[in-house]
Design an enzyme around this catalytic site. Structure first.
Site, short mmCIF file in Angstrom:
data_model
loop_
_atom_site.label_atom_id
_atom_site.label_comp_id
_atom_site.label_asym_id
_atom_site.label_seq_id
_atom_site.Cartn_x
_atom_site.Cartn_y
_atom_site.Cartn_z
N SER A 5 6.58 -10.23 -6.09
CA SER A 5 7.63 -10.20 -7.49
C SER A 5 8.75 -9.47 -6.93
CB SER A 5 7.27 -8.51 -7.86
OG SER A 5 7.69 -8.02 -8.49
N TYR A 13 5.18 1.30 -5.75
CA TYR A 13 5.33 -0.27 -6.84
C TYR A 13 5.98 -1.59 -6.17
CZ TYR A 13 4.15 -4.60 -9.23
OH TYR A 13 4.39 -6.13 -8.81
#
Length: 300
Positions: free
Chosen positions: A144, A158
């Site tokens: 990510s 996250y």
């Protein structure tokens, strides 16, 4: 790469689902893994099978819960029984959570890490013995841009889990190189449409603490609206799937260590250029430059 046998985790939705189709259209045999393929995800399995039949593609569903080592072992055993080898694993399974970091209990954060970090470890424990035995393979991680780019608040657990997973991917790249196993890390930027990532995001159970952050009410909507404004028309998570298929199709030993698909320019590309230069230079300084690429050293 010639026709490969590929396992994609978290294939029920989003980038995983799109990647299964992109890889299958490229001519590979793709095992689309997800939980409860005969129950709540049966409709997704049927959709993939119908799609594969219509496109003459080879897509096979396999039961795999990344929270269970026994499930990961069984999935890989099933693939080996059918095909006799496994060439590529795509670590895509993950879960987004949104909310004030303070509102999460340690146990809730642990669950986020269990899915996004330990899930990859369980799958690796099942997959890597197969690849090491053959002295061949590709481990492809879906990271990510939060690990190196800019990102808004309320993504703490996250973003932390993704950063941990990314760090493990880098470490394991060195550890697998002498088994001739290649590593690629795919880095998607933010997408405001095209996946169920935000729609299915988890939230902390502690509503009272979350309510205490009312001074931030509307912030995430504001950020989402601004990101949507910044997105060009061609911004589509299918671009990440296409990049995954492109990387898999490259000759062994030539694949990029890290590949970024970022339509917003959140800074991840600029940071990565510096970080990769430092990583390579440090490896050379301490005498492990041979580990920057897969080799057949362990084959001798």
């Amino acid at each position: 790469m010639s026709k490969a046998i590929i396992l994609v985790t978290g294939a029920g939705t989003g980038i995983g689902h799109l990647s299964v189709k992109a890889l299958a259209l490229a001519g590979h045999t793709v095992y689309a893994s997800m939980r409860d393929i005969h129950g709540r995800n049966a409709a997704k399995v049927r959709e993939l099978r119908d799609w594969a039949f219509a496109h003459g593609a080879d897509v096979r569903a396999v039961e795999l819960d990344v929270l269970s080592q026994a499930s990961a072992d069984a999935a890989v055993a099933a693939i080996m029984a059918e095909r006799g080898r496994l060439d590529v694993v795509v670590h895509n399974a993950g879960h987004l959570v949104i909310g004030p970091t303070e509102a999460y209990t340690a146990e809730e954060i642990s669950k986020v890490f269990d899915t996004n970090v330990l899930g990859t470890q369980r799958v690796n424990k099942a997959v890597l013995p197969v690849m090491r035995a053959r002295k061949q393979g590709l481990v492809l991680w879906v990271s990510s841009s939060t690990t190196r780019g800019g990102f808004p608040p309320f993504l703490g657990p996250y973003a932390g889990a993704k950063a941990a997973m990314d760090s493990i991917a880098v470490t394991m790249a060195y550890e697998l190189a002498r088994f001739n196993i290649e590593t690629s890390i795919v880095v998607p930027g933010a997408f405001t449409a095209g996946t169920d990532h935000f729609a299915n995001a988890g939230k902390p159970a502690d509503q009272a603490t979350s309510a205490a952050y009312a001074v931030y009410d509307g912030l995430m909507d504001q950020v989402g609206a601004r990101l949507t404004e910044l997105m060009p028309p061609e911004a589509d998570p299918a671009a990440v799937a296409a990049d995954i298929a492109r990387i898999v199709g490259l000759p062994h030993g030539t694949r990029p260590f890290r590949s970024i698909t970022d339509f917003v320019d959140d800074g991840v590309t600029a940071v990565t250029e510096v970080a990769e230069r430092v990583r390579v230079e440090f490896a050379e300084r301490i005498g492990i430059a041979d580990l920057l690429r897969p080799s057949g050293a362990a084959m001798d």
